[in-house]
Enzyme design. Structure first.
Site, PDB file in Angstrom:
ATOM      1  N   ARG A 242      48.127  36.440  42.055  1.00 28.48           N
ATOM      2  CA  ARG A 242      47.825  37.971  41.505  1.00 28.48           C
ATOM      3  C   ARG A 242      48.740  38.667  40.922  1.00 28.48           C
ATOM      4  O   ARG A 242      49.219  38.942  42.123  1.00 28.48           O
ATOM      5  CB  ARG A 242      46.334  37.920  42.617  1.00 28.48           C
ATOM      6  CG  ARG A 242      45.657  40.152  41.344  1.00 28.48           C
ATOM      7  CD  ARG A 242      44.384  39.669  42.404  1.00 28.48           C
ATOM      8  NE  ARG A 242      45.009  39.990  44.202  1.00 28.48           N
ATOM      9  CZ  ARG A 242      43.682  40.299  44.822  1.00 28.48           C
ATOM     10  NH1 ARG A 242      42.967  40.037  44.228  1.00 28.48           N
ATOM     11  NH2 ARG A 242      44.109  39.811  46.073  1.00 28.48           N
TER      12      ARG A 242
ATOM     13  N   ARG B  53      30.373  44.573  53.580  1.00 31.70           N
ATOM     14  CA  ARG B  53      31.240  43.858  54.210  1.00 31.70           C
ATOM     15  C   ARG B  53      30.160  43.534  55.133  1.00 31.70           C
ATOM     16  O   ARG B  53      30.890  42.448  56.204  1.00 31.70           O
ATOM     17  CB  ARG B  53      32.180  43.636  53.900  1.00 31.70           C
ATOM     18  CG  ARG B  53      33.192  43.082  52.950  1.00 31.70           C
ATOM     19  CD  ARG B  53      35.118  43.903  53.199  1.00 31.70           C
ATOM     20  NE  ARG B  53      36.146  42.964  52.646  1.00 31.70           N
ATOM     21  CZ  ARG B  53      36.503  42.856  51.506  1.00 31.70           C
ATOM     22  NH1 ARG B  53      35.904  43.645  50.476  1.00 31.70           N
ATOM     23  NH2 ARG B  53      37.111  42.319  50.909  1.00 31.70           N
TER      24      ARG B  53
ATOM     25  N   ARG C 267      49.952  42.912  45.612  1.00 27.69           N
ATOM     26  CA  ARG C 267      49.530  43.503  46.914  1.00 27.69           C
ATOM     27  C   ARG C 267      50.231  43.599  48.074  1.00 27.69           C
ATOM     28  O   ARG C 267      49.960  42.838  48.118  1.00 27.69           O
ATOM     29  CB  ARG C 267      47.813  43.307  46.476  1.00 27.69           C
ATOM     30  CG  ARG C 267      46.949  44.382  46.272  1.00 27.69           C
ATOM     31  CD  ARG C 267      45.595  43.996  45.891  1.00 27.69           C
ATOM     32  NE  ARG C 267      44.892  43.712  47.263  1.00 27.69           N
ATOM     33  CZ  ARG C 267      43.452  43.209  47.347  1.00 27.69           C
ATOM     34  NH1 ARG C 267      42.903  42.889  46.052  1.00 27.69           N
ATOM     35  NH2 ARG C 267      43.263  42.530  48.609  1.00 27.69           N
TER      36      ARG C 267
ATOM     37  N   LYS D 129      35.426  38.321  42.414  1.00 26.08           N
ATOM     38  CA  LYS D 129      34.609  39.703  42.383  1.00 26.08           C
ATOM     39  C   LYS D 129      35.233  40.902  41.822  1.00 26.08           C
ATOM     40  O   LYS D 129      34.698  41.842  40.633  1.00 26.08           O
ATOM     41  CB  LYS D 129      34.862  40.181  44.229  1.00 26.08           C
ATOM     42  CG  LYS D 129      34.091  39.625  45.047  1.00 26.08           C
ATOM     43  CD  LYS D 129      33.984  40.232  45.836  1.00 26.08           C
ATOM     44  CE  LYS D 129      35.557  40.455  46.990  1.00 26.08           C
ATOM     45  NZ  LYS D 129      36.282  39.479  47.218  1.00 26.08           N
TER      46      LYS D 129
HETATM   47  P1  AP5 Z   1      39.782  38.702  41.974  1.00 21.36           P
HETATM   48  O1  AP5 Z   1      39.049  38.514  40.593  1.00 21.36           O
HETATM   49  O2  AP5 Z   1      41.530  39.966  41.982  1.00 21.36           O
HETATM   50  O3  AP5 Z   1      39.283  37.648  43.432  1.00 21.36           O
HETATM   51  P2  AP5 Z   1      38.458  39.417  44.076  1.00 21.36           P
HETATM   52  O4  AP5 Z   1      37.388  38.510  45.113  1.00 21.36           O
HETATM   53  O5  AP5 Z   1      38.762  40.628  43.844  1.00 21.36           O
HETATM   54  O6  AP5 Z   1      39.429  38.716  45.292  1.00 21.36           O
HETATM   55  P3  AP5 Z   1      40.010  40.038  46.509  1.00 21.36           P
HETATM   56  O7  AP5 Z   1      41.523  39.469  46.930  1.00 21.36           O
HETATM   57  O8  AP5 Z   1      40.522  41.788  45.172  1.00 21.36           O
HETATM   58  O9  AP5 Z   1      39.264  40.568  47.073  1.00 21.36           O
HETATM   59  P4  AP5 Z   1      39.053  40.882  48.711  1.00 21.36           P
HETATM   60  O10 AP5 Z   1      37.355  41.441  48.974  1.00 21.36           O
HETATM   61  O11 AP5 Z   1      39.912  40.270  49.629  1.00 21.36           O
HETATM   62  O12 AP5 Z   1      40.372  42.716  48.463  1.00 21.36           O
HETATM   63  P5  AP5 Z   1      39.263  44.062  48.450  1.00 21.36           P
HETATM   64  O13 AP5 Z   1      40.386  44.839  47.454  1.00 21.36           O
HETATM   65  O14 AP5 Z   1      38.283  43.818  48.166  1.00 21.36           O
HETATM   66  O15 AP5 Z   1      40.907  36.858  41.516  1.00 21.36           O
HETATM   67  C1  AP5 Z   1      42.119  36.430  42.214  1.00 21.36           C
HETATM   68  C2  AP5 Z   1      43.005  36.068  41.266  1.00 21.36           C
HETATM   69  O16 AP5 Z   1      42.372  34.945  40.460  1.00 21.36           O
HETATM   70  C3  AP5 Z   1      43.191  37.343  39.861  1.00 21.36           C
HETATM   71  O17 AP5 Z   1      44.649  36.526  39.618  1.00 21.36           O
HETATM   72  C4  AP5 Z   1      41.806  36.036  38.874  1.00 21.36           C
HETATM   73  O18 AP5 Z   1      42.884  36.510  37.784  1.00 21.36           O
HETATM   74  C5  AP5 Z   1      42.681  34.713  39.530  1.00 21.36           C
HETATM   75  N1  AP5 Z   1      40.973  34.815  39.025  1.00 21.36           N
HETATM   76  C6  AP5 Z   1      39.653  35.352  39.253  1.00 21.36           C
HETATM   77  N2  AP5 Z   1      38.458  34.181  38.824  1.00 21.36           N
HETATM   78  C7  AP5 Z   1      38.978  33.169  38.850  1.00 21.36           C
HETATM   79  C8  AP5 Z   1      38.200  31.864  38.084  1.00 21.36           C
HETATM   80  N3  AP5 Z   1      36.729  31.780  37.944  1.00 21.36           N
HETATM   81  N4  AP5 Z   1      39.260  30.900  38.060  1.00 21.36           N
HETATM   82  C9  AP5 Z   1      40.570  30.883  37.577  1.00 21.36           C
HETATM   83  N5  AP5 Z   1      41.689  32.140  38.863  1.00 21.36           N
HETATM   84  C10 AP5 Z   1      40.787  33.387  38.809  1.00 21.36           C
HETATM   85  O19 AP5 Z   1      39.371  44.221  50.204  1.00 21.36           O
HETATM   86  C11 AP5 Z   1      40.842  44.743  50.512  1.00 21.36           C
HETATM   87  C12 AP5 Z   1      40.771  44.697  51.901  1.00 21.36           C
HETATM   88  O20 AP5 Z   1      40.026  46.689  51.769  1.00 21.36           O
HETATM   89  C13 AP5 Z   1      40.006  44.407  53.161  1.00 21.36           C
HETATM   90  O21 AP5 Z   1      40.683  43.126  53.576  1.00 21.36           O
HETATM   91  C14 AP5 Z   1      39.982  45.436  53.877  1.00 21.36           C
HETATM   92  O22 AP5 Z   1      40.857  45.654  55.441  1.00 21.36           O
HETATM   93  C15 AP5 Z   1      39.191  46.403  53.555  1.00 21.36           C
HETATM   94  N6  AP5 Z   1      38.263  46.363  53.019  1.00 21.36           N
HETATM   95  C16 AP5 Z   1      37.838  46.663  51.643  1.00 21.36           C
HETATM   96  N7  AP5 Z   1      36.360  47.218  51.663  1.00 21.36           N
HETATM   97  C17 AP5 Z   1      35.721  46.734  53.095  1.00 21.36           C
HETATM   98  C18 AP5 Z   1      34.618  46.847  52.911  1.00 21.36           C
HETATM   99  N8  AP5 Z   1      33.334  47.376  52.860  1.00 21.36           N
HETATM  100  N9  AP5 Z   1      34.694  46.899  54.805  1.00 21.36           N
HETATM  101  C19 AP5 Z   1      35.297  46.907  55.511  1.00 21.36           C
HETATM  102  N10 AP5 Z   1      36.775  47.105  54.896  1.00 21.36           N
HETATM  103  C20 AP5 Z   1      37.019  46.640  53.038  1.00 21.36           C
END
Ligand code: AP5
Length: 227
Positions: free
Chosen positions: A136, A97, A170, A22
């Site tokens: 990552r 979410r 992270r 994402k």
């Molecule tokens: P990356 O692009 O970083 O993936 P991502 O989907 O953004 O993954 P996240 O881990 O950031 O998502 P998340 O939803 O768990 O975390 P968030 O910060 O939102 O890609 C990952 C890796 O793969 C990278 O190294 C990239 O280079 C590689 N890659 C990408 N595409 C690829 C491909 N096609 N092929 C190969 N490699 C690839 O949330 C963190 C925490 O915050 C949550 O757990 C929760 O506690 C809280 N939170 C956030 N938003 C909310 C909400 N709306 N409600 C409640 N809690 C929330």
């Protein structure tokens, strides 16, 4: 604020499990279409780092891989959406979410005459996520994301985007936390795929493909809904 139907800013939602890509794709779409990436994960991590009351409440939940309360996340997102740079259109990365968050977003957009142009679901196998997340890293200076195998930084370990030399990992990317994050995704977020299908705005993209291929597929979707 009421927005003219012809000029209303685009609202895109990226749905997908942890590690689906994402953030990677949102940054590419931001650069290509001039939209603003709004990552609730980034906003929450900033609140934690700043030690705000919301950040203090969110930290333990994030460290455990659960979802932060709807009230906190909705308040943080509302504040950010009201800022000037969001008036040209936004890519919501990691929000909504839960169904409560999705309904709050519907209400907010309705009150400003806006609508969701597209909810794009990034489809990936659970097994791939662990590999993606464990490899990552992120540039501490500009936020550019990297992967040890799939998108490595420059040969000297520096950021290809800004030359920054500090790449961080992270705190919630540990294997045991990733399992909890996946569980939270399947229980609370995956139902939104049906929610947006029912609303007629859902498109799915094969996110198992290489980063550039996914970017091409997503660009086609975005192009078709914002023109
Ligand atoms: P990356 O692009 O970083 O993936 P991502 O989907 O953004 O993954 P996240 O881990 O950031 O998502 P998340 O939803 O768990 O975390 P968030 O910060 O939102 O890609 C990952 C890796 O793969 C990278 O190294 C990239 O280079 C590689 N890659 C990408 N595409 C690829 C491909 N096609 N092929 C190969 N490699 C690839 O949330 C963190 C925490 O915050 C949550 O757990 C929760 O506690 C809280 N939170 C956030 N938003 C909310 C909400 N709306 N409600 C409640 N809690 C929330």
């Amino acid at each position: 604020m009421s927005v003219d139907v012809m000029t209303r800013p685009a609202v895109l939602i990226l749905l997908g499990p942890p590690g689906a890509g994402k953030g990677t794709q949102a940054r590419m779409l931001q650069d290509k279409f001039g939209l603003v990436q709004l990552s609730t994960g980034d906003l929450l991590r900033a609140a934690v780092a700043a030690g705000t009351p919301a950040g203090k409440q969110a930290k333990a939940v994030m460290d455990a891989g659960g979802l932060v309360s709807d009230d906190i996340v909705i308040a943080i997102l509302n504040d950010r959406l009201a800022e000037e740079d969001c008036q040209n259109g936004v890519i919501l990365d990691g929000f909504p979410r839960t169904t409560v968050q999705a309904k709050a977003l519907d209400d907010l957009l309705a009150s400003t005459g806006q609508r969701i142009n597209a909810a794009i679901s990034l489809k990936v196998d659970d097994g791939a996520m662990v590999e993606r997340i464990s490899g990552r890293s992120t540039c501490a200076n500009c936020g550019e994301g990297y992967h040890d195998t799939f998108k490595p930084p420059l040969a000297d370990g520096s950021c290809a985007n800004c030359g920054g030399t500090e790449l961080t990992r992270r705190a919630d990317d540990r294997a045991e936390t990733v399992a909890s994050r996946l569980e939270a995704y399947h229980a609370q977020t995956a139902p939104l795929i049906a929610y947006y299908a029912d609303a007629g705005v859902l498109t799915s993209v094969d996110a198992m493909a290489a980063i550039e291929q996914v970017a091409n597929d997503m660009s086609k979707v975005v192009q078709s809904v914002i023109s």
